[in-house]
Design a protein around this motif. Sequence first.
Motif, mmCIF file in Angstrom:
data_model
loop_
_atom_site.group_PDB
_atom_site.id
_atom_site.type_symbol
_atom_site.label_atom_id
_atom_site.label_comp_id
_atom_site.label_asym_id
_atom_site.label_seq_id
_atom_site.Cartn_x
_atom_site.Cartn_y
_atom_site.Cartn_z
ATOM 1 N N LYS A 1 -5.585 -2.717 -8.229
ATOM 2 C CA LYS A 1 -6.120 -1.670 -7.366
ATOM 3 C C LYS A 1 -4.990 -0.937 -6.653
ATOM 4 N N LEU A 2 -4.001 -1.694 -6.152
ATOM 5 C CA LEU A 2 -2.874 -1.087 -5.464
ATOM 6 C C LEU A 2 -2.055 -0.216 -6.426
ATOM 7 N N PRO B 1 0.854 -1.198 0.000
ATOM 8 C CA PRO B 1 0.000 0.000 0.000
ATOM 9 C C PRO B 1 0.882 1.239 0.000
ATOM 10 N N GLU C 1 -3.632 3.069 -6.870
ATOM 11 C CA GLU C 1 -3.814 3.917 -5.702
ATOM 12 C C GLU C 1 -2.878 5.122 -5.756
ATOM 13 N N ASP C 2 -3.320 6.222 -5.264
ATOM 14 C CA ASP C 2 -2.627 7.520 -5.168
ATOM 15 C C ASP C 2 -2.139 8.054 -6.522
#
Length: 310
Positions: free
Chosen positions: A304-305, A250, A308-309
């Motif tokens: 998805k990871l 993450p 992210e961001d």
Amino acid sequence: MAKPWAAEQIVTNDVALELISKQFPELVPLTIKLIGEGFDNTVYQVNQQYVFRFPRRSIAVDLLLVECALLPHLFSLGLPLMVSEPVFFGKPEERYSWPFVGYRFIEGESPGAATVDQRMQSARPLAQFLSILHRFPVEKAKELGVQNDLLGRLDLAKRLSQVDSNMNKAMELGLSRDRRVLDSFLSSLRDGGGDNSGTGSPPKCLVHGDLHIRNVLVDENHIISGVIDWGDVHTGDPAVDLSFVYSYLPPEGRSLFFSIYGETEESTLKLARFRSIHISLLLLLYGYDQQDDVLVAATQDSLKLAFEDL
């Protein structure tokens, strides 16, 4: 078009039993179990102590030989994660025309569903491992037969269209529903937001070359404990390996990782994220083709990871 994982030779249980028994009689009586069929190798566990890999495609044969030359040197470094140790070297025969190799079995299992905390706990050993690996002398690697990246793993001229096509396939199959974040990211790469590291790029360090969820092992606490399948090892861009940071950790885990691994250029990080998306999509389609629901779910988590961001 042929699937990239299509096998040229498949070693059945009976053939593997015959080859190993004949060439390594010290292992008889044999117990043998199929534990994996990847893009490049068919893999059997033998006597619960060893793992034998048989190439499925001709491209994997030379890779296997280079891997066996390099791994003893990596094994002696005392890496924080376990690596395969080759101990049995099989020769081609009439029933199987390529060499094959047996390794000591590494305890662990492939990552499945993992909590944020479990992923966070993997950041430190992973950073320590890649920091040591990426400092291995490039000239020494070349002496052992390791080549530069001949496949253009980060060649944007080739890989951007592949990612675009594979995302379309994933959406058609109902494996992914929204590509707006991906489109924005790909546009930034097309506009020059990432280096175009093709086959002519100078090697920067030794890399595993195929670091993803099928090539790492976790312990009973679901913490990464080993790295397997070194067939894609080469000298190239660290972004090839750093891609795993984006598909497994993450955002807060990435911060911890790079605080240990060291400062890294923004262009390298962008290429690493691109590589993570590319490989995750490829594994997603492979998992669907193989009807492997666990792999499909895991690679959907990886995507998805990676997004992210962004």
